[in-house]
Write an enzyme that holds these catalytic residues in place. Structure first.
Site, PDB file in Angstrom:
ATOM      1  CB  CYS A   1      36.735  38.195  43.906  1.00  0.00           C
ATOM      2  SG  CYS A   1      36.349  39.600  44.985  1.00  0.00           S
TER       3      CYS A   1
ATOM      4  CG  HIS B   1      39.088  40.759  40.729  1.00  0.00           C
ATOM      5  ND1 HIS B   1      38.065  40.144  40.040  1.00  0.00           N
ATOM      6  CD2 HIS B   1      38.545  41.186  41.896  1.00  0.00           C
ATOM      7  CE1 HIS B   1      36.949  40.214  40.748  1.00  0.00           C
ATOM      8  NE2 HIS B   1      37.213  40.840  41.878  1.00  0.00           N
TER       9      HIS B   1
ATOM     10  CD  GLU C   1      39.564  38.958  37.098  1.00  0.00           C
ATOM     11  OE1 GLU C   1      38.715  39.775  37.510  1.00  0.00           O
ATOM     12  OE2 GLU C   1      40.218  38.217  37.851  1.00  0.00           O
TER      13      GLU C   1
END
Length: 204
Positions: A97, A188, A190
């Protein structure tokens, strides 16, 4: 691999990043603005995570009235310095990001300060609503639905970078360097680890 991660002055680094690294057998150490910057030689790789907007001066632009929002200039100073250290050592650098935008700006690229007002595009849901998702198309034509939390995006590519994936609207969603171990995604991954995007980011 041992990763160095950067945190911001506005909010602590979320555990999701360290947890994602651990799923792939990596460890992470976090440095915050104002702390001594560890030398790149002490680490195997750098991970630049998500966060607040970059100061437009970093990519040669003025702050638009409808552009960049909350700036984290102290974090800018930290991340651009750390990026240069790892770049000089030709060590792996991954971005997520904001991290992708830092990489692009540090290599001389520019950023759209506000996709809705500058491009008529929406890449983040209003506050309080469920996260937005959209489709990205990789260079091999593979398609994937990903989350989307950003109102800024890569505009002009930095030196040596190429686009690895784009949104269906043409916005760059993943980048890599043509000759150096540098990779980044705009979404994102994660948040829903493990997945292919993280495997690509971390498998230098």
């Amino acid at each position: 691999m041992r990763f160095l991660l950067t945190g911001g002055t506005l909010n602590p680094l979320k555990d999701e990043y360290i947890n994602a690294l651990s799923l792939y057998g990596h460890t992470g150490t976090v440095v915050y603005p104002g702390e001594p910057i560890p030398p790149a030689c002490d680490f195997d790789a750098l991970l630049l995570p998500g966060g607040a907007d970059i100061d437009p001066a970093r990519f040669g632009a003025s702050l638009l009235s409808n552009g960049s929002e909350t700036l984290d200039q102290q974090r800018d100073g930290l991340e651009f310095a750390v990026f240069e250290d790892f770049l000089r050592e030709k060590k792996p650098i991954a971005g997520i990001c904001r991290g992708m935008q830092v990489i692009n700006a540090a290599l001389g690229g520019t950023i759209w300060q506000d996709l809705p007002s500058q491009c008529g595009l929406i890449h983040t849901a209003p506050q309080g609503e469920a996260p937005m998702t959209h489709v990205v198309v990789y260079s091999d034509r593979r398609r994937e639905a990903v989350n989307s939390y950003h109102h800024q995006a890569v505009r002009k590519l930095g030196q040596g970078l190429r686009v690895t994936a784009r949104g269906t609207d043409g916005i760059p969603e993943a980048l890599e360097h043509k000759t150096l171990p540098i990779r980044a995604v705009q979404w994102h991954p994660e948040k829903n680890a493990p997945n292919g995007a993280l495997e690509w980011l971390f498998s230098f």
